[in-house]
Scaffold this motif. Structure first.
Motif, PDB file in Angstrom:
ATOM      1  N   UNK A  41      76.753  17.768 -13.132  1.00  0.00           N
ATOM      2  CA  UNK A  41      77.125  19.185 -13.361  1.00  0.00           C
ATOM      3  C   UNK A  41      77.852  19.828 -12.276  1.00  0.00           C
ATOM      4  N   UNK A  42      77.761  19.272 -11.121  1.00  0.00           N
ATOM      5  CA  UNK A  42      78.659  19.665  -9.759  1.00  0.00           C
ATOM      6  C   UNK A  42      79.972  19.210  -9.983  1.00  0.00           C
ATOM      7  N   UNK A  43      79.963  17.875 -10.505  1.00  0.00           N
ATOM      8  CA  UNK A  43      81.464  17.454 -10.788  1.00  0.00           C
ATOM      9  C   UNK A  43      82.301  18.049 -12.024  1.00  0.00           C
ATOM     10  N   UNK A  44      81.408  18.207 -12.998  1.00  0.00           N
ATOM     11  CA  UNK A  44      81.942  18.628 -14.169  1.00  0.00           C
ATOM     12  C   UNK A  44      82.235  20.164 -14.462  1.00  0.00           C
ATOM     13  N   UNK A  45      81.483  20.968 -13.344  1.00  0.00           N
ATOM     14  CA  UNK A  45      81.755  22.260 -13.584  1.00  0.00           C
ATOM     15  C   UNK A  45      82.877  22.879 -12.696  1.00  0.00           C
ATOM     16  N   UNK A  46      83.375  22.031 -11.931  1.00  0.00           N
ATOM     17  CA  UNK A  46      84.404  22.415 -10.624  1.00  0.00           C
ATOM     18  C   UNK A  46      85.578  22.487 -11.638  1.00  0.00           C
ATOM     19  N   UNK A  47      86.445  23.276 -11.192  1.00  0.00           N
ATOM     20  CA  UNK A  47      88.096  23.220 -11.772  1.00  0.00           C
ATOM     21  C   UNK A  47      88.974  23.796 -10.875  1.00  0.00           C
ATOM     22  N   UNK A  48      89.786  22.689 -10.492  1.00  0.00           N
ATOM     23  CA  UNK A  48      90.525  23.148  -9.371  1.00  0.00           C
ATOM     24  C   UNK A  48      91.985  22.523  -9.569  1.00  0.00           C
ATOM     25  N   UNK A  49      91.974  22.424 -10.906  1.00  0.00           N
ATOM     26  CA  UNK A  49      93.474  21.705 -11.306  1.00  0.00           C
ATOM     27  C   UNK A  49      94.459  22.507 -11.005  1.00  0.00           C
ATOM     28  N   UNK A  50      95.503  21.852 -10.544  1.00  0.00           N
ATOM     29  CA  UNK A  50      96.865  22.827 -10.386  1.00  0.00           C
ATOM     30  C   UNK A  50      96.837  23.543  -8.962  1.00  0.00           C
ATOM     31  N   UNK A  51      95.860  23.414  -8.188  1.00  0.00           N
ATOM     32  CA  UNK A  51      95.904  23.745  -6.926  1.00  0.00           C
ATOM     33  C   UNK A  51      96.771  23.152  -5.818  1.00  0.00           C
ATOM     34  N   UNK A  52      97.422  23.829  -4.913  1.00  0.00           N
ATOM     35  CA  UNK A  52      98.250  22.884  -4.047  1.00  0.00           C
ATOM     36  C   UNK A  52      97.591  21.867  -3.490  1.00  0.00           C
ATOM     37  N   UNK A  53      98.213  20.888  -3.166  1.00  0.00           N
ATOM     38  CA  UNK A  53      97.597  19.698  -2.565  1.00  0.00           C
ATOM     39  C   UNK A  53      97.234  19.919  -1.005  1.00  0.00           C
ATOM     40  N   UNK A  54      96.208  19.242  -1.051  1.00  0.00           N
ATOM     41  CA  UNK A  54      95.564  19.166   0.477  1.00  0.00           C
ATOM     42  C   UNK A  54      96.421  18.179   1.544  1.00  0.00           C
ATOM     43  N   UNK A  55      97.136  18.797   2.538  1.00  0.00           N
ATOM     44  CA  UNK A  55      97.847  17.712   3.433  1.00  0.00           C
ATOM     45  C   UNK A  55      96.977  16.852   3.827  1.00  0.00           C
ATOM     46  N   UNK A  56      97.458  15.623   4.024  1.00  0.00           N
ATOM     47  CA  UNK A  56      96.609  14.694   4.466  1.00  0.00           C
ATOM     48  C   UNK A  56      97.061  13.874   5.713  1.00  0.00           C
ATOM     49  N   UNK A  57      96.838  13.594   6.963  1.00  0.00           N
ATOM     50  CA  UNK A  57      97.232  13.132   8.058  1.00  0.00           C
ATOM     51  C   UNK A  57      97.323  11.587   7.901  1.00  0.00           C
ATOM     52  N   UNK A  58      97.818  10.922   8.802  1.00  0.00           N
ATOM     53  CA  UNK A  58      98.138   9.526   9.009  1.00  0.00           C
ATOM     54  C   UNK A  58      96.819   8.705   8.755  1.00  0.00           C
ATOM     55  N   UNK A  59      95.796   9.236   9.072  1.00  0.00           N
ATOM     56  CA  UNK A  59      94.474   8.328   8.811  1.00  0.00           C
ATOM     57  C   UNK A  59      93.801   8.731   7.477  1.00  0.00           C
ATOM     58  N   UNK A  60      94.368   9.311   6.915  1.00  0.00           N
ATOM     59  CA  UNK A  60      93.878   9.878   5.408  1.00  0.00           C
ATOM     60  C   UNK A  60      93.009  10.980   5.339  1.00  0.00           C
ATOM     61  N   UNK A  61      92.897  11.549   6.729  1.00  0.00           N
ATOM     62  CA  UNK A  61      91.910  12.763   6.687  1.00  0.00           C
ATOM     63  C   UNK A  61      92.717  14.029   6.277  1.00  0.00           C
ATOM     64  N   UNK A  62      92.013  14.907   5.998  1.00  0.00           N
ATOM     65  CA  UNK A  62      92.694  16.156   5.287  1.00  0.00           C
ATOM     66  C   UNK A  62      93.066  17.117   6.755  1.00  0.00           C
ATOM     67  N   UNK A  63      94.061  17.645   6.745  1.00  0.00           N
ATOM     68  CA  UNK A  63      94.562  18.272   8.125  1.00  0.00           C
ATOM     69  C   UNK A  63      95.138  19.631   7.749  1.00  0.00           C
ATOM     70  N   UNK A  64      95.362  20.624   8.504  1.00  0.00           N
ATOM     71  CA  UNK A  64      96.044  21.724   8.453  1.00  0.00           C
ATOM     72  C   UNK A  64      97.365  21.542   9.209  1.00  0.00           C
TER      73      UNK A  64
END
Lengths: 316, 480
Positions: free
Chosen positions: B37-60
């Motif tokens: 339910x959690x997986x299927x009910x979420x909808x963030x299609x088209x949201x801007x991509x999250x920047x990712x650092x060299x280690x694969x982690x999300x970054x600001x």
């Protein structure tokens, strides 16, 4: 009984149990013995301490004084206890959602027994057709059979059943009576409590009567009946008042026990016949009174006087 | 009666009551169902991509950048004469406001960089790769310098403009032949109560010298990034002046993303929300496993068959723990990958989790459920009443869970609850990593627990063991 005898005695030896619930004494010196090869009846009014005694024997309740030994050992020291004592305390004590077979299966597993033994005892108590149904739907009679099956699971030399006749239909009662007798014949010690006097009279060889937390009688059934019958004579007569005055004058004790019967004690039957004939009192029957277990029980519990096997028939 | 016989008897008892088996399986299914339910009910299609650092982690990777190209090796230096921060809706200090020199492969989100800077409250720092942070010399600093030699970038600080102290050296792969070099100002949101307040900082730079060609370009990097909270109302990024004196205003941060700086990010704990429902099921089953013995007066038969009362209770606990653990592990092992995949398919950015962490969460969640059910068993044996036992244990475990889920719960209360109550065990589901160089709400609500995962579980286990010992003492003392 000497300590040596106690230590090696087969069966159940209950000695001097004392226990209080809050202020009230529940057991007050309860002592008796359950011997192999014999069905011992356990009688007594509610609150006399029967169930408490059985729980103490099974190591469920603690006592302040006294001991209860199984073949010379306290219950809680037995390994695989159900192979020493099989007990039925409360036929309704089962999980309603579990099948009768499941109920026996966990018990069997707790003693290192397997499912084959479970199926044997199910067969033995005649529960094969209902064994896989939920026990919540069983009648009281079926629950009694299941409880008896549980008691037999470990093939124990001692069997202890609390009110096993309750809720049984006539077929069941006849079956159980024969079944208990056969257990004793196989050499097992059998302790049965019941408030059904007639069942007890027909089944038990030996009787323990509890009252006020003690055994007020611990004797053979035959001795107790004989003692209660004593020298009493039942006289059938339409002239009850005349008969009474004649016999009292001769020193007897007379009690009206029916519309045209009186019970006479203190005089032998031949003397009574002679006195009545001499006084020209009409009568139709003179017979020796034979007491029932009910008489024994009522007398014992009313008077609450101790009566011991060591002094059978002694006047009290 | 051997321990093995006790275990076997209790297992037979457990499996022959259908309701208990159903309850346990339902607990596992609940975890899976909630994940779906959690997986299927979420909808963030088209949201801007999250920047990712060299280690694969999300970054600001959002800041104000005044830059120009630098071909090959080179150096740049500047004096930071002022750094002022404003928080329109909160406290006035921004300890991690940053102003200084940076060399970055490009303005592309997540691209490699190294920077030397002064901060609002943490002195001079050298940072690179989003997660690396080195403290510089204490004392007054007038000038900063950044040198590039191939992949090696070195940051310096000086109190007088002539004697340089090395702050740090970074090996930065992928800077490219021509990198962007220049000034930057970043100003992350500050922690304000249970939430954050946006900030903006203005730095005055003087005497900018060094290599590089062309005109300076000023721009807000990562303006659309989901990890950028934006500027406070009526403020914006800008730069004015010349190389002799430049005034730069900026917001944002160059740092790893954390729970409340990437609010749209999903993490494993969200996927495993069903743990809550599963807990209630296993608590009920655990309590009933012993209270049913009292309710149906079976306890006498049980104790007649097993006169070793403590052993019987331990056998019950072991059977219950193992059965619940197996069910919980099965549920989590199916739910976690399935839920994560569904969420990703619906455009949700999931905080990355290493496979060892994923394994720890699965084992930990199963152990949490199993230990909670044993706690319920022990409390049930003490109270000998189903309703009372279930209520008590739900209050002890689920209430903390609920309190943690209240966003405005003060951090102190929330951390206290997650330390001393059995709810501390939810720490096994933490997958987010806190960073010293990012000020944030590291509270259970945002997915950060005060105790380490296994320490949190040990708190719950402590409650269970103490209750079990008490139950055994009472069981031995009381008449059956």
């Amino acid at each position: 009984m000497s300590p040596l005898q106690t230590a090696n005695a087969p069966g159940i030896v209950v000695a001097g149990l004392r226990k209080r619930y809050r202020a009230a004494p529940a057991l007050d010196g309860m002592s008796f013995t359950v011997r192999p090869g014999v069905v011992t009846g356990f009688l007594g009014p509610n609150g006399a301490g029967k169930s408490t005694t059985m729980r103490v024997i099974l190591g469920l309740d603690a006592v302040e004084e006294g001991s209860a030994l199984i073949n010379g050992r306290p219950y809680r020291r037995l390994r695989r206890p159900l192979t020493h004592v099989g007990a039925l305390l409360d036929a309704s004590a089962l999980h309603p959602g579990r099948s009768g077979r499941g109920h026996l299966l966990w018990l069997a597993h707790s003693q290192g027994l397997d499912a084959r033994r479970v199926d044997q005892v199910i067969e033995q108590v005649g529960l094969a057709t209902a064994a896989r149904r939920k026990a919540g739907g069983y009648s009281l009679g079926m629950r009694q059979r299941l409880g008896i099956a549980a008691a037999l699971l470990g093939d124990p030399p001692i069997v202890m059943l609390d009110e096993p006749f309750n809720g049984m239909d006539p077929d069941g009662i006849i079956w159980l009576r024969g079944f208990l007798r056969s257990l004793a014949t196989q050499g097992r010690a059998v302790l049965v409590s019941s408030h059904l006097m007639s069942e007890m009279q027909d089944t038990a060889d030996h009787l323990v009567v509890a009252g006020h937390g003690r055994a007020i009688a611990d004797a053979a059934m035959a001795d107790l009946i004989a003692a209660a019958s004593r020298d009493r004579v039942v006289l059938r007569t339409t002239a009850g008042a005349d008969a009474t005055s004649v016999l009292i004058r001769a020193g007897a004790t007379v009690a009206a026990t029916g519309r045209d019967t009186v019970t006479v004690s203190g005089l032998p039957a031949n003397r009574i016949v002679a006195l009545l004939n001499a006084g020209a009192v009409p009568f139709s029957e003179v017979s020796a009174h034979r007491a029932t277990l009910e008489d024994v029980y009522l007398e014992l519990t009313r008077e609450a006087v101790e009566f011991h096997a060591a002094t059978p028939g002694a006047p009290r | 009666m051997t321990p093995l016989q006790s275990l076997r008897a209790e297992w037979t008892k457990f499996r022959t009551v259908r309701g208990w088996m159903v309850g346990t399986v339902a607990a596992a299914l609940m975890i899976v169902l909630f994940a779906l339910l959690t997986g299927a009910s979420s909808d963030q299609k088209g949201a801007p991509p999250v920047p990712v650092g060299p280690g694969g982690e999300p970054v600001t990777d959002s800041f104000y950048f005044v830059h120009r190209p630098l071909a090959g090796n080179g150096s740049v230096s500047v004096s930071v004469s002022a750094l002022d921060s404003r928080v329109p809706e909160g406290p006035g200090v921004v300890p991690w406001a940053k102003a200084g020199l940076i060399i970055k492969q490009s303005t592309r989100q997540g691209s490699p960089y190294a920077a030397v800077m002064v901060t609002g409250g943490h002195g001079v720092r050298m940072q690179d790769g989003f997660v690396h942070d080195t403290a510089g010399p204490r004392g007054p600093v007038r000038r900063l310098r950044l040198d590039r030699a191939g992949d090696t970038v070195t940051g310096y600080a000086s109190a007088d403009g002539s004697t340089w102290t090395k702050v740090g050296t970074a090996r930065v792969r992928g800077l490219g032949a021509t990198a962007q070099i220049g000034l930057f100002v970043a100003s992350p949101p500050v922690v304000d109560g249970g939430g954050t307040a946006g900030s903006v900082s203005t730095a005055v730079f003087e005497d900018l010298r060094g290599h590089g060609t062309g005109d300076w370009t000023g721009e807000q990097v990562g303006a659309e990034s989901p990890s950028f909270a934006g500027y406070p109302d009526n403020t914006s990024g800008s730069y004015t002046g010349t190389d002799a004196r430049l005034t730069v205003t900026g917001a944002g941060d160059i740092a790893p993303a954390v729970g409340d700086s990437l609010p749209t990010g999903g993490h494993l704990r969200d996927i495993l929300t069903g743990t809550f429902a599963a807990l209630i099921a296993v608590i009920v089953v655990g309590a009933l496993f012993v209270t049913a013995e009292y309710r149906h007066r079976m306890i006498r038969l049980t104790l007649a068959a097993s006169p070793g009362r403590g052993r019987m209770l331990v056998a019950k606990a072991v059977v219950l723990w193992v059965v619940t653990f197996a069910a919980g592990l099965a549920g989590t092992a199916v739910a976690a990958p399935l839920g994560e995949r569904l969420a990703r398919d619906h455009g949700v950015y999931m905080f990355p989790v290493s496979s060892s962490t994923e394994l720890r969460v699965a084992l930990g969640t199963a152990a949490l459920l199993a230990t909670a059910s044993v706690l319920a068993l022990a409390v049930g044996a003490i109270l000998r009443n189903s309703a009372a036992a279930v209520t008590a244990v739900i209050a002890a475990i689920v209430l903390p869970y609920a309190l943690i889920a209240v966003p405005f719960m003060p951090a102190g209360v929330s951390k206290g609850v997650a330390t001393v109550t059995p709810g501390a065990a939810f720490a096994v589901q933490q997958t987010l990593v806190p960073y010293d160089q990012v000020a944030s709400n590291y509270t259970p609500y945002y997915g950060y627990y005060p105790l380490a995962p296994w320490a949190g579980l040990a708190v719950l286990a402590g409650y269970a063991v103490v209750s079990l010992v008490l139950a055994a003492v009472l069981l031995n003392r009381r008449d059956a």
